[in-house]
Design a protein around this motif. Structure first.
Motif, PDB file in Angstrom:
ATOM      1  N   LEU A 118      53.621 142.817  58.520  1.00 27.01           N
ATOM      2  CA  LEU A 118      54.176 142.389  59.739  1.00 27.01           C
ATOM      3  C   LEU A 118      55.508 143.038  59.793  1.00 27.01           C
ATOM      4  CD1 LEU A 118      53.558 138.324  59.752  1.00 27.01           C
ATOM      5  CD2 LEU A 118      52.447 139.879  61.001  1.00 27.01           C
ATOM      6  N   ALA A 119      56.142 143.339  58.586  1.00 26.91           N
ATOM      7  CA  ALA A 119      57.254 144.145  58.909  1.00 26.91           C
ATOM      8  C   ALA A 119      56.937 145.535  59.314  1.00 26.91           C
ATOM      9  CB  ALA A 119      57.865 144.497  57.604  1.00 26.91           C
ATOM     10  N   GLU A 120      55.614 146.149  58.963  1.00 27.24           N
ATOM     11  CA  GLU A 120      55.487 147.388  59.519  1.00 27.24           C
ATOM     12  C   GLU A 120      54.987 147.445  60.926  1.00 27.24           C
ATOM     13  OE1 GLU A 120      52.465 148.437  56.859  1.00 27.24           O
ATOM     14  OE2 GLU A 120      53.288 149.119  55.260  1.00 27.24           O
ATOM     15  N   ALA A 121      54.495 146.357  61.595  1.00 19.77           N
ATOM     16  CA  ALA A 121      54.374 146.327  62.871  1.00 19.77           C
ATOM     17  C   ALA A 121      55.610 146.150  63.877  1.00 19.77           C
ATOM     18  CB  ALA A 121      53.486 145.158  63.025  1.00 19.77           C
ATOM     19  N   TRP A 122      56.706 145.603  63.176  1.00 19.54           N
ATOM     20  CA  TRP A 122      57.864 145.386  63.892  1.00 19.54           C
ATOM     21  C   TRP A 122      58.568 146.539  64.428  1.00 19.54           C
ATOM     22  CZ3 TRP A 122      59.998 141.023  65.903  1.00 19.54           C
ATOM     23  CH2 TRP A 122      61.134 141.032  66.624  1.00 19.54           C
ATOM     24  N   GLY A 123      58.693 146.727  65.947  1.00 23.20           N
ATOM     25  CA  GLY A 123      59.619 147.805  66.328  1.00 23.20           C
ATOM     26  C   GLY A 123      60.806 147.351  67.244  1.00 23.20           C
ATOM     27  N   PRO A 124      61.141 148.678  67.996  1.00 24.02           N
ATOM     28  CA  PRO A 124      62.292 148.144  68.787  1.00 24.02           C
ATOM     29  C   PRO A 124      62.060 147.531  70.024  1.00 24.02           C
ATOM     30  CG  PRO A 124      61.743 150.323  68.979  1.00 24.02           C
ATOM     31  CD  PRO A 124      60.861 149.944  67.892  1.00 24.02           C
ATOM     32  N   ASP A 125      60.858 147.340  70.274  1.00 20.41           N
ATOM     33  CA  ASP A 125      60.187 146.547  71.587  1.00 20.41           C
ATOM     34  C   ASP A 125      59.859 145.489  71.218  1.00 20.41           C
ATOM     35  OD1 ASP A 125      61.178 148.797  73.284  1.00 20.41           O
ATOM     36  OD2 ASP A 125      59.515 149.825  73.332  1.00 20.41           O
ATOM     37  N   GLY A 126      59.575 145.011  70.053  1.00 21.28           N
ATOM     38  CA  GLY A 126      58.930 143.998  69.367  1.00 21.28           C
ATOM     39  C   GLY A 126      57.489 144.075  68.784  1.00 21.28           C
TER      40      GLY A 126
END
Length: 498
Positions: A270-278
């Motif tokens: 889940l942390a790897e899926a997190w990005g600046p746009d969500g």
């Protein structure tokens, strides 16, 4: 039956390796969309690409002539039935299925549709894109000469044309990639929205639509994998949804206060899926989703990650938070999840929090409950709202406690119709998330509900309560909810009874 906390922990540990595999119930609508496909994707010119889908449909018709989920949700049953009838009639007329196998099923399906046609307009229960999907299927049914009352559906054709015009005004494809089957001609950018796994919008139906116009080995492989995954010749309405699968279950386990080694790989994913746009879904063609973004944020914050809440603000409007761009009706559960996430931020923003709080205050119903567009049960949405408001506005939640106490079934369960484990878990969550009830009635309700959940925790026959293009059950999510809620209840009630 689970008799103690050890039994719950064992089952939690057994569930964790399966997270991310997106176990979900089958969909008659999506399965029918695959049954409509023909070569050059099949074994020979003009032959069905997936004949096993037609066999599944013939074996799954309800006694009233309809197809769809186990609950008689009118618009969902209408879409599933019309899609199945169109698929079977097309296969029969082309000579791929003998009439003696299909004639009765088609006749019963069209009779069912004729009987509910007038009621569909006033039905309050909806599914995703009904006003776009059903008219598109009606055009196919008319071309096949099926005996349906066209005048009863004129209002839908007009609504479809208006909605398509709205979609065409926006250059970005957005979440419409999940519903590509609604288009007579694929919109610009649709073919380029294919995800690395070969699918389009995490949707078997949308992928089948693209494959119909554009032979594509990767899309064909995606559909074959999806059939193999679901089994018995059927497909689900959404696949894959690994982020959703992980985030919802891990959030449940974190609320229960358990910290199991098997949780860590999922939190890392889940942390790897997190990005600046969500957080976006697995499909690269889908934009970030407010609900998933909120859930992942909450999970990562609970796991100790120092991440900014900035992506949550992308979903804010003057009237609340949206699940995705161009959303016409905001979701109470999404606003509740975003409120929970905003309250978990390292530096809470009172103004942003107030926006979601105000939405929940406005949308609470007279009986103290909330309703939603993503789930048919008020127990689900009310549990989401009560959890998000706990300690912030307990007065707003107190009528929900009264409602829960009033609606418990004699066997200790809860459910909008018959009692079931999923809705019982939501009701117990409401009891656990309000101020600790000291009254005798609340204590008895908690004990009786815990006993019911312990007795039925291993039941596998869950009604489809989640709303997509079909009703569906995300099986891992429901399993995680039941186990984590039972654990919390056993902590509050050490002896649930037998």
């Amino acid at each position: 039956m689970i008799v103690d906390e050890h039994g719950v922990l064992e089952r939690m540990c057994a569930l964790l390796p399966d997270l991310g595999n997106s176990r979900v119930s089958p969909s008659a609508y999506d399965t029918a969309c695959l049954a409509m496909l023909r070569s050059p994707h099949g074994p020979g010119p003009g032959t069905p690409t997936f004949p096993q889908c037609a066999r599944w449909l013939l074996a799954r018709q309800h006694d009233d002539g309809s197809w769809g989920g186990t609950l008689p949700w009118p618009r969902e049953r209408a879409v599933g039935t019309l899609a199945a009838v169109v698929a079977l009639a097309g296969l029969t007329q082309e000579g791929h299925l003998p009439p003696e196998r299909t004639a009765e099923a088609i006749a019963r399906g069209t009779t069912y549709l004729g009987g509910i046609a007038a009621a569909l307009r006033d039905a309050s229960e909806d599914i995703v894109a009904f006003e776009l999907i059903f008219p598109s299927l009606l055009e196919k049914a008319t071309a096949l000469g099926l005996p349906l009352p066209p005048a009863e559906f004129d209002w839908l054709h007009d609504l479809r044309r208006r909605k398509l015009r709205l979609l065409q005004q926006h250059r970005a494809l957005g979440h419409a990639v999940h519903d590509l089957e609604i288009f007579d001609e694929l919109p610009p950018g649709a073919v380029g929205a294919q995800s690395p796994d070969g699918g389009f919008g995490c949707s078997p139906a949308a992928t089948a639509r693209v494959l119909h116009d554009h032979p594509n080995p990767a899309a064909l492989a995606y559909l074959r994998r999806t059939i193999d995954f679901c089994g018995h010749g059927a497909v689900p309405t959404i696949y894959p949804f690994g982020i959703y699968d992980r985030a919802w279950v891990i959030a449940c386990l974190q609320k229960a206060g358990v910290d199991l080694p098997g949780m860590k790989p999922h939190i890392t994913a889940l942390a790897e899926a997190w990005g600046p746009d969500g957080v976006a879904s697995e499909s690269h063609g889908l934009p970030p989703d407010g609900d998933d973004t909120a859930m992942v944020f909450t999970v990562l914050r609970a796991a100790g990650h120092d991440i900014p809440a900035d992506p949550l603000h992308h979903f804010r409007t003057p009237h609340g938070y949206t699940t995705y761009p161009m959303e016409m009706t905001a979701s109470a559960s999404c606003n509740a999840h975003i409120l929970t996430a905003l309250r978990a931020a390292a530096r809470p923003d009172p103004d942003a929090t107030q926006c979601a709080h105000d939405f929940l205050r406005r949308t609470r119903r007279a009986d103290g409950t909330w309703a939603d567009k993503w789930h048919i049960s008020p127990y689900y949405t009310t549990a989401c709202a009560v959890e998000s408001l706990h300690g912030l506005d307990d007065d707003l939640c107190r009528p929900a406690l009264t409602w829960v106490l009033r609606t418990q079934h004699p066997d200790g369960s809860w459910g909008s119709s018959a009692g079931n484990t999923e809705e019982t878990a939501y009701a117990l969550t409401i009891l656990l998330s309000t101020e600790h009830p000291s009254g005798a009635a609340a204590s008895r309700a908690l004990a009786r509900g815990t006993t019911y959940l312990a007795r039925h925790a291993d039941d596998e026959d869950h009604p489809e309560l989640w709303i997509g293009k079909s009703l569906y059950t995300p099986l891992n999510v429901v399993r995680g909810l039941i186990l984590s809620t039972l654990w919390r209840c056993m902590q509050a009630q050490p002896h649930p009874g037998a």
